[in-house]
Design a protein around this motif. Structure first.
Motif, PDB file in Angstrom:
ATOM      1  N   PHE A   1      -7.661 -34.354  26.650  1.00  0.00           N
ATOM      2  CA  PHE A   1      -8.396 -34.887  25.498  1.00  0.00           C
ATOM      3  C   PHE A   1      -9.870 -34.545  25.672  1.00  0.00           C
ATOM      4  O   PHE A   1     -10.359 -34.326  26.787  1.00  0.00           O
ATOM      5  CB  PHE A   1      -8.205 -36.401  25.360  1.00  0.00           C
ATOM      6  CG  PHE A   1      -8.660 -37.190  26.555  1.00  0.00           C
ATOM      7  CD1 PHE A   1      -9.978 -37.640  26.659  1.00  0.00           C
ATOM      8  CD2 PHE A   1      -7.768 -37.504  27.582  1.00  0.00           C
ATOM      9  CE1 PHE A   1     -10.401 -38.369  27.755  1.00  0.00           C
ATOM     10  CE2 PHE A   1      -8.187 -38.227  28.687  1.00  0.00           C
ATOM     11  CZ  PHE A   1      -9.501 -38.662  28.774  1.00  0.00           C
ATOM     12  N   ALA A   2     -10.572 -34.506  24.560  1.00  0.00           N
ATOM     13  CA  ALA A   2     -12.011 -34.246  24.584  1.00  0.00           C
ATOM     14  C   ALA A   2     -12.758 -35.583  24.581  1.00  0.00           C
ATOM     15  O   ALA A   2     -12.212 -36.623  24.217  1.00  0.00           O
ATOM     16  CB  ALA A   2     -12.413 -33.419  23.375  1.00  0.00           C
ATOM     17  N   TYR A   3     -14.024 -35.512  24.994  1.00  0.00           N
ATOM     18  CA  TYR A   3     -14.840 -36.725  25.124  1.00  0.00           C
ATOM     19  C   TYR A   3     -16.257 -36.417  24.669  1.00  0.00           C
ATOM     20  O   TYR A   3     -16.836 -35.404  25.059  1.00  0.00           O
ATOM     21  CB  TYR A   3     -14.839 -37.180  26.587  1.00  0.00           C
ATOM     22  CG  TYR A   3     -15.830 -38.263  26.925  1.00  0.00           C
ATOM     23  CD1 TYR A   3     -15.480 -39.604  26.847  1.00  0.00           C
ATOM     24  CD2 TYR A   3     -17.122 -37.943  27.353  1.00  0.00           C
ATOM     25  CE1 TYR A   3     -16.381 -40.607  27.180  1.00  0.00           C
ATOM     26  CE2 TYR A   3     -18.034 -38.928  27.687  1.00  0.00           C
ATOM     27  CZ  TYR A   3     -17.655 -40.261  27.586  1.00  0.00           C
ATOM     28  OH  TYR A   3     -18.558 -41.249  27.925  1.00  0.00           O
TER      29      TYR A   3
ATOM     30  N   ARG B   1     -18.155 -37.580  13.805  1.00  0.00           N
ATOM     31  CA  ARG B   1     -17.259 -36.944  14.788  1.00  0.00           C
ATOM     32  C   ARG B   1     -15.827 -37.439  14.604  1.00  0.00           C
ATOM     33  O   ARG B   1     -14.868 -36.676  14.750  1.00  0.00           O
ATOM     34  CB  ARG B   1     -17.746 -37.234  16.212  1.00  0.00           C
ATOM     35  CG  ARG B   1     -19.073 -36.584  16.572  1.00  0.00           C
ATOM     36  CD  ARG B   1     -19.017 -35.056  16.507  1.00  0.00           C
ATOM     37  NE  ARG B   1     -18.104 -34.463  17.449  1.00  0.00           N
ATOM     38  CZ  ARG B   1     -18.468 -33.956  18.644  1.00  0.00           C
ATOM     39  NH1 ARG B   1     -19.734 -34.001  19.011  1.00  0.00           N
ATOM     40  NH2 ARG B   1     -17.587 -33.398  19.447  1.00  0.00           N
ATOM     41  N   PHE B   2     -15.693 -38.714  14.283  1.00  0.00           N
ATOM     42  CA  PHE B   2     -14.364 -39.269  14.034  1.00  0.00           C
ATOM     43  C   PHE B   2     -13.713 -38.593  12.833  1.00  0.00           C
ATOM     44  O   PHE B   2     -12.541 -38.205  12.870  1.00  0.00           O
ATOM     45  CB  PHE B   2     -14.477 -40.776  13.804  1.00  0.00           C
ATOM     46  CG  PHE B   2     -13.164 -41.502  13.783  1.00  0.00           C
ATOM     47  CD1 PHE B   2     -12.745 -42.249  14.871  1.00  0.00           C
ATOM     48  CD2 PHE B   2     -12.320 -41.455  12.670  1.00  0.00           C
ATOM     49  CE1 PHE B   2     -11.533 -42.917  14.861  1.00  0.00           C
ATOM     50  CE2 PHE B   2     -11.111 -42.120  12.643  1.00  0.00           C
ATOM     51  CZ  PHE B   2     -10.717 -42.857  13.751  1.00  0.00           C
TER      52      PHE B   2
ATOM     53  N   ALA C   1     -14.199 -35.719  11.655  1.00  0.00           N
ATOM     54  CA  ALA C   1     -13.943 -34.294  11.869  1.00  0.00           C
ATOM     55  C   ALA C   1     -12.733 -34.029  12.756  1.00  0.00           C
ATOM     56  O   ALA C   1     -12.275 -32.882  12.840  1.00  0.00           O
ATOM     57  CB  ALA C   1     -15.183 -33.632  12.484  1.00  0.00           C
ATOM     58  N   GLN C   2     -12.196 -35.068  13.408  1.00  0.00           N
ATOM     59  CA  GLN C   2     -11.090 -34.861  14.344  1.00  0.00           C
ATOM     60  C   GLN C   2      -9.970 -35.870  14.057  1.00  0.00           C
ATOM     61  O   GLN C   2     -10.023 -37.025  14.473  1.00  0.00           O
ATOM     62  CB  GLN C   2     -11.572 -35.037  15.785  1.00  0.00           C
ATOM     63  CG  GLN C   2     -10.463 -34.953  16.827  1.00  0.00           C
ATOM     64  CD  GLN C   2      -9.773 -33.611  16.842  1.00  0.00           C
ATOM     65  OE1 GLN C   2     -10.344 -32.615  17.253  1.00  0.00           O
ATOM     66  NE2 GLN C   2      -8.519 -33.567  16.393  1.00  0.00           N
ATOM     67  N   PRO C   3      -8.918 -35.456  13.340  1.00  0.00           N
ATOM     68  CA  PRO C   3      -7.788 -36.358  13.094  1.00  0.00           C
ATOM     69  C   PRO C   3      -7.221 -36.893  14.414  1.00  0.00           C
ATOM     70  O   PRO C   3      -7.051 -36.148  15.373  1.00  0.00           O
ATOM     71  CB  PRO C   3      -6.771 -35.468  12.375  1.00  0.00           C
ATOM     72  CG  PRO C   3      -7.603 -34.386  11.742  1.00  0.00           C
ATOM     73  CD  PRO C   3      -8.730 -34.140  12.695  1.00  0.00           C
TER      74      PRO C   3
ATOM     75  N   ALA D   1      -8.695 -39.047  16.394  1.00  0.00           N
ATOM     76  CA  ALA D   1      -9.739 -39.476  17.329  1.00  0.00           C
ATOM     77  C   ALA D   1      -9.740 -40.995  17.446  1.00  0.00           C
ATOM     78  O   ALA D   1      -9.280 -41.709  16.557  1.00  0.00           O
ATOM     79  CB  ALA D   1     -11.102 -38.975  16.869  1.00  0.00           C
TER      80      ALA D   1
ATOM     81  N   PRO E   1      -6.675 -37.042  20.705  1.00  0.00           N
ATOM     82  CA  PRO E   1      -7.221 -35.747  21.133  1.00  0.00           C
ATOM     83  C   PRO E   1      -8.707 -35.815  21.455  1.00  0.00           C
ATOM     84  O   PRO E   1      -9.234 -34.938  22.141  1.00  0.00           O
ATOM     85  CB  PRO E   1      -6.973 -34.843  19.921  1.00  0.00           C
ATOM     86  CG  PRO E   1      -6.986 -35.777  18.756  1.00  0.00           C
ATOM     87  CD  PRO E   1      -6.376 -37.052  19.255  1.00  0.00           C
ATOM     88  N   LEU E   2      -9.388 -36.877  20.961  1.00  0.00           N
ATOM     89  CA  LEU E   2     -10.827 -37.018  21.171  1.00  0.00           C
ATOM     90  C   LEU E   2     -11.175 -38.484  21.348  1.00  0.00           C
ATOM     91  O   LEU E   2     -10.762 -39.324  20.545  1.00  0.00           O
ATOM     92  CB  LEU E   2     -11.601 -36.460  19.966  1.00  0.00           C
ATOM     93  CG  LEU E   2     -13.114 -36.707  19.945  1.00  0.00           C
ATOM     94  CD1 LEU E   2     -13.799 -35.969  21.096  1.00  0.00           C
ATOM     95  CD2 LEU E   2     -13.719 -36.294  18.599  1.00  0.00           C
TER      96      LEU E   2
END
Length: 332
Positions: A4-6, A18-19, A21-23, A25, A46-47
């Protein structure tokens, strides 16, 4: 381990962007529930968007005499805050009844509201669960359900909400402050969590991309006393089998203000509106407290192994109301 990304944004607007932009998250604060679910394989965002760097941790008095608590304020700090202890003792008691000191030092106000059920089937990714995978079934109904719901459950889910804090906030008429792509809004805590119906996977009314920024409590009624009491299997670090939060005023032997909420009985903190109707204006007597509790719990539908929760909740409510009334009556 699932990768996962952070990210750690410095502004609230950046976190929301940011939320969006990333389903899938998720916002991360204390992580005391989310990280556990990731380890169990129940959650796999994923984030992670770490919001601890945002200016959301203040606890401050409002101009109207209420209290504003930031979303990232730690549970231990809120419980110990002088204004909380003096004006909102039910909230302080509820926070101190939850988890362990170490977890309270990490857990946050927003995260506490968003924590997910401790139903064993939900937490076991090898088992079917409508909260994790809608349509897969609810084995708890015929399986292990001693700790689960007796109010407001459905054929799709009998899980309970685990928060102590949220029960006190519901009784205190608190509101959740939200910010998202569509702007800001507030929702009463008593309406923030959902009953399961046919969509038990949706715990709250929060919209996709919304961030809890804090909680606001109104000024307490003049002369009011509040308390939170919890019944559990062991003395510490255990979730409620049943709990009660109440705020009460009594004058000349009669009840004035009365708010009541149950925990451990339903998919959400259960605001006891029927009980409140019985209490307001009635004599401050044990008979009144029993009638009020019975009026609320008449809707209970216990399953095979959790019927004991109904008399347990009834006795808790009567006990708490009696103790509060004895400390608030201004007769004479």
């Amino acid at each position: 381990m699932k990768p996962f990304a952070y990210v750690r944004p410095e502004r609230t607007e950046e976190a929301i962007d940011r939320f969006a932009a990333q389903p899938g998250a998720r916002f991360l604060a204390g992580g005391t529930n989310l990280v556990d679910l990731m380890k169990l394989g129940v959650a796999g965002p994923p984030l992670l968007i770490d919001i601890n760097g945002l200016p959301l941790d203040a606890v401050e008095e409002t101009a109207a005499g209420g209290l504003r608590i930031g979303a990232t304020a730690r549970n231990s700090d809120v419980a110990a805050h002088p204004l909380v202890r003096v004006r909102y003792p039910a909230l302080s008691q509820a926070l101190l009844a939850g988890a362990s000191p170490q977890l309270r030092n990490a857990a946050t106000t927003g995260g506490n509201l968003l924590q997910r059920t401790r139903c064993p089937y939900f937490q076991d990714a090898s088992k079917p669960c409508n909260k994790r995978a809608p349509g897969s079934g609810c084995p708890a109904r015929e399986g292990v359900h001693r700790d689960l719901a007796v109010l407001g459950h459905s054929a799709h889910c009998v899980a309970t909400h685990p928060s102590d804090m949220a029960v006190a906030l519901a009784a205190l008429d608190a509101e959740v402050r939200l910010r998202g792509p569509a702007g800001e809004r507030t929702v009463p805590v008593a309406e923030f969590h959902r009953l399961p119906g046919d969509r038990p996977d949706r715990d709250t009314v929060i919209e996709d991309g919304e961030l809890i920024t804090g909680v606001t409590l109104p000024a307490p009624p003049s002369g009011a006393r509040g308390a939170y009491r919890k019944a559990r299997d062991r003395a510490s670090y255990a979730f409620a089998l049943a709990s009660v939060a109440a705020v009460l005023t009594v004058e000349d032997g009669r009840i004035g203000h009365a708010t009541l909420a149950f925990g451990g009985l339903a998919h959400k903190p259960w605001r006891a509106r029927a009980a409140e109707e019985v209490l307001r204006g009635a004599p401050a007597t044990a008979e009144t407290y029993r009638r009020a509790a019975d009026a609320e719990l008449a809707a209970a539908e216990p399953l095979r192994d959790n019927g004991f929760k109904v008399p347990l909740a009834r006795n808790l409510a009567v006990s708490v109301l009696h103790d509060l009334a004895s400390r608030t009556d201004t007769t004479g």
